[in-house]
Design a protein around this motif. Sequence first.
Motif, PDB file in Angstrom:
ATOM      1  N   ASP A   1      -3.111   3.173   2.545  1.00 39.54           N
ATOM      2  CA  ASP A   1      -3.976   2.700   3.612  1.00 39.54           C
ATOM      3  C   ASP A   1      -4.528   3.854   4.452  1.00 39.54           C
ATOM      4  O   ASP A   1      -5.699   3.865   4.806  1.00 39.54           O
ATOM      5  CB  ASP A   1      -3.228   1.698   4.498  1.00 39.54           C
ATOM      6  CG  ASP A   1      -4.139   0.912   5.399  1.00 39.54           C
ATOM      7  OD1 ASP A   1      -5.242   0.541   4.960  1.00 39.54           O
ATOM      8  OD2 ASP A   1      -3.746   0.666   6.556  1.00 39.54           O
ATOM      9  N   ASN A   2      -3.665   4.861   4.744  1.00 39.10           N
ATOM     10  CA  ASN A   2      -4.124   5.973   5.577  1.00 39.10           C
ATOM     11  C   ASN A   2      -4.137   7.313   4.844  1.00 39.10           C
ATOM     12  O   ASN A   2      -4.516   8.331   5.413  1.00 39.10           O
ATOM     13  CB  ASN A   2      -3.287   6.081   6.860  1.00 39.10           C
ATOM     14  CG  ASN A   2      -1.840   6.448   6.613  1.00 39.10           C
ATOM     15  OD1 ASN A   2      -1.472   6.889   5.529  1.00 39.10           O
ATOM     16  ND2 ASN A   2      -1.003   6.269   7.618  1.00 39.10           N
TER      17      ASN A   2
ATOM     18  N   ASP B   1       0.811  -1.215   0.000  1.00 40.39           N
ATOM     19  CA  ASP B   1       0.000   0.000   0.000  1.00 40.39           C
ATOM     20  C   ASP B   1       0.848   1.271   0.000  1.00 40.39           C
ATOM     21  O   ASP B   1       0.368   2.330   0.371  1.00 40.39           O
ATOM     22  CB  ASP B   1      -0.942   0.013   1.210  1.00 40.39           C
ATOM     23  CG  ASP B   1      -2.032  -1.034   1.086  1.00 40.39           C
ATOM     24  OD1 ASP B   1      -2.341  -1.442  -0.048  1.00 40.39           O
ATOM     25  OD2 ASP B   1      -2.584  -1.443   2.114  1.00 40.39           O
ATOM     26  N   THR B   2       2.125   1.171  -0.400  1.00 40.83           N
ATOM     27  CA  THR B   2       3.008   2.335  -0.457  1.00 40.83           C
ATOM     28  C   THR B   2       3.309   2.671  -1.911  1.00 40.83           C
ATOM     29  O   THR B   2       3.780   1.828  -2.663  1.00 40.83           O
ATOM     30  CB  THR B   2       4.336   2.054   0.278  1.00 40.83           C
ATOM     31  OG1 THR B   2       4.060   1.787   1.644  1.00 40.83           O
ATOM     32  CG2 THR B   2       5.276   3.237   0.187  1.00 40.83           C
TER      33      THR B   2
ATOM     34  N   ALA C   1      -1.696   9.208   3.936  1.00 42.14           N
ATOM     35  CA  ALA C   1      -0.652  10.144   4.345  1.00 42.14           C
ATOM     36  C   ALA C   1       0.464  10.209   3.301  1.00 42.14           C
ATOM     37  O   ALA C   1       0.841   9.202   2.716  1.00 42.14           O
ATOM     38  CB  ALA C   1      -0.070   9.734   5.693  1.00 42.14           C
TER      39      ALA C   1
ATOM     40  N   ASN D   1       1.159   6.475   1.721  1.00 41.61           N
ATOM     41  CA  ASN D   1       0.585   5.269   2.299  1.00 41.61           C
ATOM     42  C   ASN D   1      -0.880   5.247   1.881  1.00 41.61           C
ATOM     43  O   ASN D   1      -1.676   6.057   2.350  1.00 41.61           O
ATOM     44  CB  ASN D   1       0.724   5.300   3.820  1.00 41.61           C
ATOM     45  CG  ASN D   1       0.137   4.083   4.493  1.00 41.61           C
ATOM     46  OD1 ASN D   1      -0.839   3.508   4.032  1.00 41.61           O
ATOM     47  ND2 ASN D   1       0.719   3.690   5.607  1.00 41.61           N
TER      48      ASN D   1
ATOM     49  N   GLU E   1       5.156   4.156  10.168  1.00 40.38           N
ATOM     50  CA  GLU E   1       4.342   4.939   9.242  1.00 40.38           C
ATOM     51  C   GLU E   1       3.654   4.069   8.184  1.00 40.38           C
ATOM     52  O   GLU E   1       2.918   4.566   7.340  1.00 40.38           O
ATOM     53  CB  GLU E   1       5.194   6.013   8.562  1.00 40.38           C
ATOM     54  CG  GLU E   1       5.750   7.043   9.522  1.00 40.38           C
ATOM     55  CD  GLU E   1       4.686   7.811  10.294  1.00 40.38           C
ATOM     56  OE1 GLU E   1       3.552   7.966   9.791  1.00 40.38           O
ATOM     57  OE2 GLU E   1       4.991   8.265  11.418  1.00 40.38           O
ATOM     58  N   GLY E   2       3.931   2.764   8.220  1.00 36.43           N
ATOM     59  CA  GLY E   2       3.280   1.839   7.293  1.00 36.43           C
ATOM     60  C   GLY E   2       3.846   1.859   5.887  1.00 36.43           C
ATOM     61  O   GLY E   2       3.179   1.429   4.943  1.00 36.43           O
TER      62      GLY E   2
END
Length: 103
Positions: A30-31, A14-15, A33, A28, A86-87
């Motif tokens: 997913d979030n 997801d990056t 950001a 990211n 930070e994922g």
Amino acid sequence: MNATLESLVVRCEDTLCDEVDDEIVAMNLDNGAFYGLSPVATDIMKYIELPRRAREIRDHLLSRYQVDTKTCETQVLSLLDQLVAEGLIECRDDDAGSGGDSL
């Protein structure tokens, strides 16, 4: 989990990463950001287009920057932990599914 030198470091699915003015901007998915990465973090993200062990990342940076081994190791592991938080990446401590050494 904290990164170790034997951790396998991979980008999260997801990056998204894109290079802008010699630095990577990561998102990211997913979030939602966005992150502007430092030159060293950019170097790491480029280097881990394929999964790498943290010790390989350390050795790569030692060949590119003038820094002593202990300082490099400490800072690499700290940065990897931040990127995990930070994922943006994952650090895996096993070889399951990675095509690692097996007999």
